[in-house]
Write an enzyme that holds these catalytic residues in place. Structure first.
Site, short mmCIF file in Angstrom:
data_model
loop_
_atom_site.label_atom_id
_atom_site.label_comp_id
_atom_site.label_asym_id
_atom_site.label_seq_id
_atom_site.Cartn_x
_atom_site.Cartn_y
_atom_site.Cartn_z
N GLY A 101 0.95 -1.16 0.08
CA GLY A 101 -0.09 0.01 0.18
C GLY A 101 0.85 1.35 0.06
O GLY A 101 0.27 2.44 0.18
N THR A 144 2.67 4.23 -1.31
CA THR A 144 2.69 5.16 -2.63
C THR A 144 3.85 5.80 -2.85
O THR A 144 5.06 5.73 -1.95
CB THR A 144 1.50 6.02 -2.53
OG1 THR A 144 1.78 7.17 -1.24
CG2 THR A 144 0.18 5.64 -2.38
N SER A 155 -3.42 1.79 -4.22
CA SER A 155 -3.49 2.83 -3.53
C SER A 155 -4.39 3.18 -2.34
O SER A 155 -4.00 4.17 -1.42
CB SER A 155 -3.81 3.79 -4.57
OG SER A 155 -5.18 3.94 -4.96
N ASN A 156 -5.31 2.07 -2.10
CA ASN A 156 -6.36 2.13 -1.09
C ASN A 156 -6.98 0.95 -0.67
O ASN A 156 -7.51 0.46 -1.93
CB ASN A 156 -7.27 3.36 -1.36
CG ASN A 156 -7.97 3.59 0.20
OD1 ASN A 156 -8.38 2.90 0.98
ND2 ASN A 156 -8.24 4.95 0.40
N HIS A 201 -7.58 15.32 3.45
CA HIS A 201 -6.82 14.46 4.21
C HIS A 201 -6.14 15.26 5.40
O HIS A 201 -6.13 16.49 5.55
CB HIS A 201 -5.65 13.79 3.62
CG HIS A 201 -5.96 12.41 2.73
ND1 HIS A 201 -6.51 12.73 1.54
CD2 HIS A 201 -6.03 11.21 3.07
CE1 HIS A 201 -6.73 11.79 0.86
NE2 HIS A 201 -6.72 10.50 1.69
N HIS A 202 -5.48 14.41 6.25
CA HIS A 202 -5.05 15.02 7.46
C HIS A 202 -3.70 15.90 7.10
O HIS A 202 -3.25 15.51 5.96
CB HIS A 202 -4.40 13.93 8.45
CG HIS A 202 -3.89 12.90 7.92
ND1 HIS A 202 -2.61 12.83 7.84
CD2 HIS A 202 -4.23 11.88 7.49
CE1 HIS A 202 -2.05 11.76 7.21
NE2 HIS A 202 -3.03 11.01 6.94
N LYS A 243 -0.25 14.34 5.94
CA LYS A 243 -0.05 13.53 4.75
C LYS A 243 0.83 14.65 4.01
O LYS A 243 0.14 15.82 3.34
CB LYS A 243 -1.39 13.29 4.09
CG LYS A 243 -1.52 12.64 2.63
CD LYS A 243 -2.95 12.14 2.33
CE LYS A 243 -2.48 11.07 0.87
NZ LYS A 243 -1.58 10.09 1.12
N GLY A 279 -3.01 9.23 -3.40
CA GLY A 279 -2.98 8.21 -4.48
C GLY A 279 -4.44 7.70 -5.04
O GLY A 279 -4.48 7.48 -5.73
N THR A 280 -5.27 7.82 -3.78
CA THR A 280 -6.75 7.45 -4.32
C THR A 280 -7.45 8.16 -5.31
O THR A 280 -8.14 7.93 -6.04
CB THR A 280 -7.54 7.44 -2.83
OG1 THR A 280 -6.68 6.37 -1.76
CG2 THR A 280 -8.98 7.07 -3.05
#
Length: 233
Positions: free
Chosen positions: A71, A73, A97-98, A131-132, A135, A141-142
């Protein structure tokens, strides 16, 4: 099942707990300072390491006959090399990616919607991901996987962060608090909008999906995706 964890950060620790809860054993925790790796007792490896370590981790597992769930990236410029080595060594490999089960269903909805919208030129597509703040990569990636799903099933030719050209999908990336991950795909015309959205409530779904993929791949040979794991066709 004996699982080796390549990368023992937040995701590695969460995968460990879920794997133990499901009756598996963790036989190795390989992190940045690990000097020696014993491949002998590994049934499967789960790699959530750093981009500069992922390719070496994955290919070392293939060399020792260990199936890999990855997983990580940021290393995909060497994906074709990893895939070729997996096939040469008759190994087993899944990259995603997820790994969230919900996100992988969302990927399929996204592709299907893109096919439906292909000839409706009055609609313009855009994407947003949140995202947080820890990151570092953007877009996620998603989000890139979602964009690629649209490109494969439409006349769009690429994607771009923020400002995009006529045949490009604009992606907005936001970093807010401790947000696990929210992805929105929006088709807007002058008269209405169509929106699909996936919201992760925590990171456990990512870890659970990786463990489920590990359970599925043992005993198989080849390069697979989460579509195979979830039998999505």
């Amino acid at each position: 099942m004996n699982i080796a964890l390549f990368g023992y950060g937040k995701m590695g620790k969460m995968i460990e707990q879920i794997a133990l809860d499901r009756g598996h054993s963790i036989v190795a925790k390989i992190d940045i300072d690990t000097q020696h790796i014993d491949f002998e007792n590994m049934d499967v490896a789960i790699d959530f390491s750093m981009p500069n370590a992922a390719f070496g981790n994955i290919t070392s597992c293939f060399e020792h006959g260990v199936p890999v769930i990855s997983g990580t990236t940021g290393w995909l410029d060497r994906f074709d090399e990893a895939k070729a080595l997996c096939e040469e060594k008759e190994g087993a490999f899944i990259y995603a990616s997820n790994y969230s089960l919900g996100v992988n269903i969302f990927f399929e909805l996204n592709r299907y919607l893109a096919k439906m919208m292909r000839n409706l030129e009055q609609y313009q597509v855009s994407m947003e991901e949140i995202h947080h703040t820890q990151k570092l990569d953007a877009p996620s990636g998603t989000a890139i996987t979602l964009a690629e799903g649209i490109i494969e099933n439409s006349d769009y030719q690429g994607w771009k962060l923020d400002d995009a050209g006529a045949k490009e999908i604009p992606i907005t990336a936001k970093r807010i608090g401790d947000t696990p991950g929210t992805h929105t795909v929006d088709y807007t015309s002058k008269v209405d909008s169509i929106e699909i959205k996936h919201t992760a409530h925590n990171r456990e779904g990512f870890a659970l999906g990786a463990v489920i993929a590990a359970e599925w791949i043992v005993g198989k040979k080849g390069v697979f995706t989460m579509k195979d794991v979830l039998n999505l066709g």
